[in-house]
Design a protein around this motif. Sequence first.
Motif, mmCIF file in Angstrom:
data_model
loop_
_atom_site.group_PDB
_atom_site.id
_atom_site.type_symbol
_atom_site.label_atom_id
_atom_site.label_comp_id
_atom_site.label_asym_id
_atom_site.label_seq_id
_atom_site.Cartn_x
_atom_site.Cartn_y
_atom_site.Cartn_z
ATOM 1 N N TYR A 46 0.841 -1.203 0.000
ATOM 2 C CA TYR A 46 0.000 0.000 0.000
ATOM 3 C C TYR A 46 0.877 1.255 0.000
ATOM 4 O O TYR A 46 0.651 2.181 -0.776
ATOM 5 N N GLU A 47 1.879 1.274 0.883
ATOM 6 C CA GLU A 47 2.779 2.432 0.957
ATOM 7 C C GLU A 47 3.503 2.632 -0.374
ATOM 8 O O GLU A 47 3.616 3.751 -0.865
ATOM 9 N N SER A 48 3.997 1.556 -0.948
ATOM 10 C CA SER A 48 4.695 1.642 -2.230
ATOM 11 C C SER A 48 3.751 2.102 -3.340
ATOM 12 O O SER A 48 4.137 2.898 -4.200
ATOM 13 N N PHE A 49 2.523 1.614 -3.317
ATOM 14 C CA PHE A 49 1.533 1.999 -4.335
ATOM 15 C C PHE A 49 1.233 3.491 -4.250
ATOM 16 O O PHE A 49 1.213 4.190 -5.265
ATOM 17 N N ILE A 50 0.997 3.974 -3.040
ATOM 18 C CA ILE A 50 0.709 5.403 -2.830
ATOM 19 C C ILE A 50 1.858 6.265 -3.363
ATOM 20 O O ILE A 50 1.638 7.304 -3.969
ATOM 21 N N GLU A 51 3.085 5.826 -3.118
ATOM 22 C CA GLU A 51 4.272 6.595 -3.517
ATOM 23 C C GLU A 51 4.647 6.377 -4.985
ATOM 24 O O GLU A 51 5.555 7.037 -5.488
ATOM 25 N N GLY A 52 3.970 5.462 -5.662
ATOM 26 C CA GLY A 52 4.305 5.177 -7.054
ATOM 27 C C GLY A 52 5.580 4.379 -7.196
ATOM 28 O O GLY A 52 6.210 4.379 -8.248
ATOM 29 N N GLU A 53 5.953 3.676 -6.137
ATOM 30 C CA GLU A 53 7.197 2.889 -6.129
ATOM 31 C C GLU A 53 6.891 1.412 -6.349
ATOM 32 O O GLU A 53 7.325 0.543 -5.593
ATOM 33 N N VAL A 54 6.110 1.161 -7.385
ATOM 34 C CA VAL A 54 5.754 -0.198 -7.769
ATOM 35 C C VAL A 54 6.082 -0.359 -9.254
ATOM 36 O O VAL A 54 6.326 0.625 -9.953
ATOM 37 N N GLU A 55 6.086 -1.598 -9.704
ATOM 38 C CA GLU A 55 6.325 -1.835 -11.118
ATOM 39 C C GLU A 55 5.293 -1.050 -11.934
ATOM 40 O O GLU A 55 4.130 -0.974 -11.570
ATOM 41 N N TYR A 56 5.717 -0.455 -12.997
ATOM 42 C CA TYR A 56 4.921 0.417 -13.864
ATOM 43 C C TYR A 56 4.667 1.785 -13.250
ATOM 44 O O TYR A 56 3.901 2.567 -13.776
ATOM 45 N N SER A 57 5.241 2.057 -12.104
ATOM 46 C CA SER A 57 5.216 3.383 -11.489
ATOM 47 C C SER A 57 3.845 3.751 -10.918
ATOM 48 O O SER A 57 3.077 2.893 -10.535
ATOM 49 N N SER A 58 3.553 5.028 -10.870
ATOM 50 C CA SER A 58 2.384 5.567 -10.180
ATOM 51 C C SER A 58 1.083 5.418 -10.979
ATOM 52 O O SER A 58 1.009 5.821 -12.140
ATOM 53 N N TRP A 59 0.066 4.863 -10.330
ATOM 54 C CA TRP A 59 -1.264 4.807 -10.936
ATOM 55 C C TRP A 59 -1.723 6.216 -11.269
ATOM 56 O O TRP A 59 -2.257 6.455 -12.350
ATOM 57 N N PHE A 60 -1.507 7.137 -10.361
ATOM 58 C CA PHE A 60 -1.949 8.523 -10.549
ATOM 59 C C PHE A 60 -1.294 9.148 -11.776
ATOM 60 O O PHE A 60 -1.972 9.775 -12.595
ATOM 61 N N ASP A 61 0.019 8.984 -11.907
ATOM 62 C CA ASP A 61 0.726 9.549 -13.051
ATOM 63 C C ASP A 61 0.272 8.904 -14.356
ATOM 64 O O ASP A 61 0.103 9.587 -15.372
ATOM 65 N N HIS A 62 0.082 7.610 -14.332
ATOM 66 C CA HIS A 62 -0.341 6.905 -15.549
ATOM 67 C C HIS A 62 -1.692 7.415 -16.028
ATOM 68 O O HIS A 62 -1.863 7.787 -17.189
ATOM 69 N N VAL A 63 -2.654 7.438 -15.130
ATOM 70 C CA VAL A 63 -4.013 7.829 -15.500
ATOM 71 C C VAL A 63 -4.071 9.301 -15.905
ATOM 72 O O VAL A 63 -4.681 9.646 -16.920
#
Length: 182
Positions: A46-63
Amino acid sequence: MPKEAFKKPCKHIYLVRNPKDTAVSFYNHTKGLKVLDYDGTFSDFYESFIEGEVEYSSWFDHVTTWWKGTKDNPNVLWIHYEDLKKEFIPMLKKMASFLGCPADENFLQEIAEKTSFNTMKQQTEKFDVKEAWKTKDGTMFRKGQVGNWKEHFTVEQNERFNKVYEEKMADFPDLKLQIQFT
């Protein structure tokens, strides 16, 4: 997506999903893949997802990047996962119309049956390389549900996510209206 794809006369369908459900789905996907060797908890992910530190980067940035680049593009259709779950045949009609494909009711019904989550999960040998997964059934298909985030997020995580969502989406009020966030 290569920039050339938008210079050619091709059509794109962008499937967007509630970011909370996306986080849970992506957590299970990440945890299930042998090659990623992730064994952390949902809270860690969850912390990594919020920060965009997951594979494919940030959900927010992508969308938001896709939205900025395509919201007025007639060759891009935004579809919501939640709408597909709720009204599959009408959404198939919408996609067929967008793509300029003739689609009678029988054809749409056949597509709906062959591409349903349950059908695909039952036919995992056609879709998955079992050796790639740590899951007991060797598949990437789990639940495919809407609202499953409620079983994973704590109250505190939900409140924080809502706050982060409001901050990151503040410049995109028209996009916020598009995303079903309950």
